[in-house]
Motif scaffolding. Structure first.
Motif, PDB file in Angstrom:
ATOM      1  N   LYS A  54      23.918 -41.194 -32.424  1.00 26.89           N
ATOM      2  CA  LYS A  54      22.654 -41.543 -32.072  1.00 26.89           C
ATOM      3  C   LYS A  54      22.382 -42.903 -31.697  1.00 26.89           C
ATOM      4  CE  LYS A  54      20.449 -37.650 -34.478  1.00 26.89           C
ATOM      5  NZ  LYS A  54      19.382 -37.283 -35.440  1.00 26.89           N
ATOM      6  N   ILE A  55      23.396 -43.946 -31.796  1.00 23.32           N
ATOM      7  CA  ILE A  55      23.222 -45.247 -31.646  1.00 23.32           C
ATOM      8  C   ILE A  55      22.816 -45.466 -30.231  1.00 23.32           C
ATOM      9  CG2 ILE A  55      24.574 -46.010 -33.467  1.00 23.32           C
ATOM     10  CD1 ILE A  55      26.836 -46.780 -31.698  1.00 23.32           C
ATOM     11  N   SER A  56      23.241 -44.735 -29.304  1.00 25.58           N
ATOM     12  CA  SER A  56      23.120 -45.062 -27.628  1.00 25.58           C
ATOM     13  C   SER A  56      21.546 -44.795 -27.392  1.00 25.58           C
ATOM     14  CB  SER A  56      23.902 -44.173 -26.889  1.00 25.58           C
ATOM     15  OG  SER A  56      23.601 -42.756 -26.933  1.00 25.58           O
ATOM     16  N   ASP A  57      20.764 -44.117 -28.380  1.00 22.42           N
ATOM     17  CA  ASP A  57      19.375 -43.818 -28.164  1.00 22.42           C
ATOM     18  C   ASP A  57      18.429 -44.746 -28.979  1.00 22.42           C
ATOM     19  OD1 ASP A  57      19.959 -41.474 -26.850  1.00 22.42           O
ATOM     20  OD2 ASP A  57      20.167 -40.134 -28.618  1.00 22.42           O
ATOM     21  N   LEU A  58      19.222 -45.898 -29.711  1.00 16.34           N
ATOM     22  CA  LEU A  58      18.205 -46.716 -30.261  1.00 16.34           C
ATOM     23  C   LEU A  58      17.546 -47.788 -29.503  1.00 16.34           C
ATOM     24  CD1 LEU A  58      20.541 -47.299 -33.393  1.00 16.34           C
ATOM     25  CD2 LEU A  58      18.491 -45.804 -33.111  1.00 16.34           C
ATOM     26  N   GLN A  59      16.524 -47.967 -29.441  1.00 16.57           N
ATOM     27  CA  GLN A  59      15.807 -48.879 -28.389  1.00 16.57           C
ATOM     28  C   GLN A  59      15.776 -50.263 -29.146  1.00 16.57           C
ATOM     29  OE1 GLN A  59      14.471 -47.801 -25.415  1.00 16.57           O
ATOM     30  NE2 GLN A  59      15.420 -45.903 -26.033  1.00 16.57           N
ATOM     31  N   SER A  60      15.922 -51.205 -28.267  1.00 15.07           N
ATOM     32  CA  SER A  60      15.929 -52.929 -28.189  1.00 15.07           C
ATOM     33  C   SER A  60      14.477 -53.144 -28.552  1.00 15.07           C
ATOM     34  CB  SER A  60      16.577 -53.386 -27.146  1.00 15.07           C
ATOM     35  OG  SER A  60      16.445 -54.829 -27.448  1.00 15.07           O
ATOM     36  N   PRO A  61      14.126 -53.945 -29.715  1.00 17.45           N
ATOM     37  CA  PRO A  61      12.827 -54.641 -30.010  1.00 17.45           C
ATOM     38  C   PRO A  61      12.422 -55.581 -29.016  1.00 17.45           C
ATOM     39  CG  PRO A  61      14.183 -55.443 -31.446  1.00 17.45           C
ATOM     40  CD  PRO A  61      15.157 -54.439 -30.581  1.00 17.45           C
ATOM     41  N   THR A  62      13.435 -56.185 -28.045  1.00 19.76           N
ATOM     42  CA  THR A  62      12.856 -57.161 -27.161  1.00 19.76           C
ATOM     43  C   THR A  62      13.515 -57.062 -25.681  1.00 19.76           C
ATOM     44  OG1 THR A  62      14.611 -58.587 -27.952  1.00 19.76           O
ATOM     45  CG2 THR A  62      12.646 -58.910 -28.995  1.00 19.76           C
ATOM     46  N   THR A  63      13.301 -57.549 -24.761  1.00 17.44           N
ATOM     47  CA  THR A  63      13.855 -57.637 -23.368  1.00 17.44           C
ATOM     48  C   THR A  63      14.346 -58.715 -22.674  1.00 17.44           C
ATOM     49  OG1 THR A  63      11.799 -57.583 -22.530  1.00 17.44           O
ATOM     50  CG2 THR A  63      12.663 -55.381 -23.273  1.00 17.44           C
ATOM     51  N   GLY A  64      14.569 -59.782 -23.523  1.00 16.92           N
ATOM     52  CA  GLY A  64      14.818 -61.176 -22.993  1.00 16.92           C
ATOM     53  C   GLY A  64      16.055 -61.038 -22.210  1.00 16.92           C
ATOM     54  N   ARG A  65      16.934 -60.266 -22.431  1.00 18.03           N
ATOM     55  CA  ARG A  65      18.260 -60.123 -21.470  1.00 18.03           C
ATOM     56  C   ARG A  65      18.127 -59.541 -20.190  1.00 18.03           C
ATOM     57  NH1 ARG A  65      16.792 -55.852 -24.399  1.00 18.03           N
ATOM     58  NH2 ARG A  65      17.063 -53.780 -23.768  1.00 18.03           N
ATOM     59  N   PHE A  66      16.710 -58.980 -19.827  1.00 19.09           N
ATOM     60  CA  PHE A  66      16.601 -58.748 -18.394  1.00 19.09           C
ATOM     61  C   PHE A  66      16.215 -59.931 -17.428  1.00 19.09           C
ATOM     62  CE2 PHE A  66      14.629 -54.535 -20.489  1.00 19.09           C
ATOM     63  CZ  PHE A  66      16.097 -54.112 -20.356  1.00 19.09           C
ATOM     64  N   ALA A  68      22.951 -48.643 -27.337  1.00 18.43           N
ATOM     65  CA  ALA A  68      22.354 -49.124 -26.133  1.00 18.43           C
ATOM     66  C   ALA A  68      22.264 -50.492 -26.146  1.00 18.43           C
ATOM     67  CB  ALA A  68      20.865 -48.569 -26.282  1.00 18.43           C
ATOM     68  N   THR A  69      21.979 -51.182 -25.037  1.00 20.22           N
ATOM     69  CA  THR A  69      21.854 -52.641 -24.936  1.00 20.22           C
ATOM     70  C   THR A  69      21.103 -53.209 -25.600  1.00 20.22           C
ATOM     71  OG1 THR A  69      23.533 -52.324 -22.939  1.00 20.22           O
ATOM     72  CG2 THR A  69      22.284 -54.386 -23.420  1.00 20.22           C
ATOM     73  N   PHE A  70      21.137 -54.392 -26.293  1.00 17.30           N
ATOM     74  CA  PHE A  70      19.909 -55.068 -26.809  1.00 17.30           C
ATOM     75  C   PHE A  70      20.246 -56.611 -26.853  1.00 17.30           C
ATOM     76  CE2 PHE A  70      23.341 -54.237 -29.987  1.00 17.30           C
ATOM     77  CZ  PHE A  70      23.632 -55.419 -30.732  1.00 17.30           C
ATOM     78  N   ASP A  71      19.199 -57.373 -27.084  1.00 14.57           N
ATOM     79  CA  ASP A  71      19.235 -58.755 -27.155  1.00 14.57           C
ATOM     80  C   ASP A  71      20.057 -59.340 -28.239  1.00 14.57           C
ATOM     81  OD1 ASP A  71      17.598 -58.793 -24.876  1.00 14.57           O
ATOM     82  OD2 ASP A  71      15.680 -59.711 -25.872  1.00 14.57           O
ATOM     83  N   ALA A  72      20.984 -60.265 -28.052  1.00 12.97           N
ATOM     84  CA  ALA A  72      21.888 -60.921 -28.972  1.00 12.97           C
ATOM     85  C   ALA A  72      20.864 -61.328 -29.996  1.00 12.97           C
ATOM     86  CB  ALA A  72      22.725 -61.953 -28.326  1.00 12.97           C
ATOM     87  N   GLY A  73      21.312 -61.051 -31.532  1.00 17.99           N
ATOM     88  CA  GLY A  73      20.289 -61.720 -32.583  1.00 17.99           C
ATOM     89  C   GLY A  73      19.158 -60.813 -32.677  1.00 17.99           C
ATOM     90  N   ARG A  74      18.816 -59.877 -31.846  1.00 17.01           N
ATOM     91  CA  ARG A  74      17.684 -58.935 -32.204  1.00 17.01           C
ATOM     92  C   ARG A  74      18.022 -57.331 -31.908  1.00 17.01           C
ATOM     93  NH1 ARG A  74      12.414 -61.277 -32.726  1.00 17.01           N
ATOM     94  NH2 ARG A  74      12.010 -59.203 -32.594  1.00 17.01           N
ATOM     95  N   PRO A  75      18.906 -56.864 -32.544  1.00 13.51           N
ATOM     96  CA  PRO A  75      19.672 -55.749 -32.534  1.00 13.51           C
ATOM     97  C   PRO A  75      18.213 -54.637 -32.808  1.00 13.51           C
ATOM     98  CG  PRO A  75      20.304 -56.545 -34.598  1.00 13.51           C
ATOM     99  CD  PRO A  75      19.557 -57.637 -33.843  1.00 13.51           C
ATOM    100  N   PRO A  76      18.265 -53.401 -32.588  1.00 19.04           N
ATOM    101  CA  PRO A  76      17.470 -52.500 -33.098  1.00 19.04           C
ATOM    102  C   PRO A  76      17.525 -52.509 -34.785  1.00 19.04           C
ATOM    103  CG  PRO A  76      18.748 -51.480 -31.343  1.00 19.04           C
ATOM    104  CD  PRO A  76      19.241 -52.727 -31.594  1.00 19.04           C
ATOM    105  N   LYS A  77      16.365 -51.962 -35.156  1.00 19.27           N
ATOM    106  CA  LYS A  77      16.394 -52.018 -36.760  1.00 19.27           C
ATOM    107  C   LYS A  77      17.256 -51.450 -37.524  1.00 19.27           C
ATOM    108  CE  LYS A  77      13.346 -51.615 -40.649  1.00 19.27           C
ATOM    109  NZ  LYS A  77      11.931 -51.251 -41.247  1.00 19.27           N
ATOM    110  N   GLU A  78      17.819 -50.294 -36.922  1.00 19.79           N
ATOM    111  CA  GLU A  78      18.870 -49.537 -37.555  1.00 19.79           C
ATOM    112  C   GLU A  78      20.265 -50.020 -37.315  1.00 19.79           C
ATOM    113  OE1 GLU A  78      15.700 -46.611 -35.473  1.00 19.79           O
ATOM    114  OE2 GLU A  78      16.724 -48.646 -35.053  1.00 19.79           O
ATOM    115  N   LEU A  79      20.313 -50.991 -36.638  1.00 19.98           N
ATOM    116  CA  LEU A  79      21.604 -51.746 -36.311  1.00 19.98           C
ATOM    117  C   LEU A  79      21.842 -53.148 -37.141  1.00 19.98           C
ATOM    118  CD1 LEU A  79      22.431 -51.052 -32.500  1.00 19.98           C
ATOM    119  CD2 LEU A  79      23.491 -49.746 -34.751  1.00 19.98           C
ATOM    120  N   GLU A  80      20.601 -53.443 -37.718  1.00 17.63           N
ATOM    121  CA  GLU A  80      20.628 -54.917 -38.167  1.00 17.63           C
ATOM    122  C   GLU A  80      21.515 -55.208 -39.337  1.00 17.63           C
ATOM    123  OE1 GLU A  80      16.485 -55.749 -39.690  1.00 17.63           O
ATOM    124  OE2 GLU A  80      15.855 -56.101 -37.568  1.00 17.63           O
TER     125      GLU A  80
END
Length: 108
Positions: free
Chosen positions: A48-60, A81-93
């Motif tokens: 399910k890690i490909s479905d986890l949503q990033s809490p921020t969008t600075g990488r865009f 799923a891709t996320f901002d470095a330093g700000r992973p989805p809570k489940e990946l923290e």
């Protein structure tokens, strides 16, 4: 990665390989570090890690490096799923912190 920066880390039970814009460095993995990383990864539902949503969008907009986990377990590779470095989805923290801590070079 982001415009002008490409940073990769490959972690195995015996080594850490850090690649920064094509230059690589290999160091030994301390068994306790690997144990902590493996414990954090085992706590996840990898399918399910490909479905986890990033809490921020600075990488865009190049405000943050774009980060992705690729975890190989039992011969299968799972990609988050891709996320901002330093700000992973809570489940990946916890896993993110175990990896960044093991590399010893947390950059903001």
């Amino acid at each position: 990665m982001t415009r002008g920066i490409n940073r990769n880390s490959i972690l195995t039970p015996t080594s850490k390989i850090s690649v920064y814009n094509g230059d690589s460095t290999k160091t030994a993995m301390i068994p306790s570090e690997w144990s902590n990383i493996a414990r954090q990864a085992e706590a996840l539902d990898l399918s399910k890690i490909s479905d986890l949503q990033s809490p921020t969008t600075g990488r865009f907009s190049d405000q943050a490096l774009s980060s992705t986990f690729m975890i190989t377990s039992g011969g299968t590779t799972y990609t988050s799923a891709t996320f901002d470095a330093g700000r992973p989805p809570k489940e990946l923290e916890a896993l993110y912190n175990a990896i960044v801590g093991s590399k010893g070079n947390r950059k903001k």
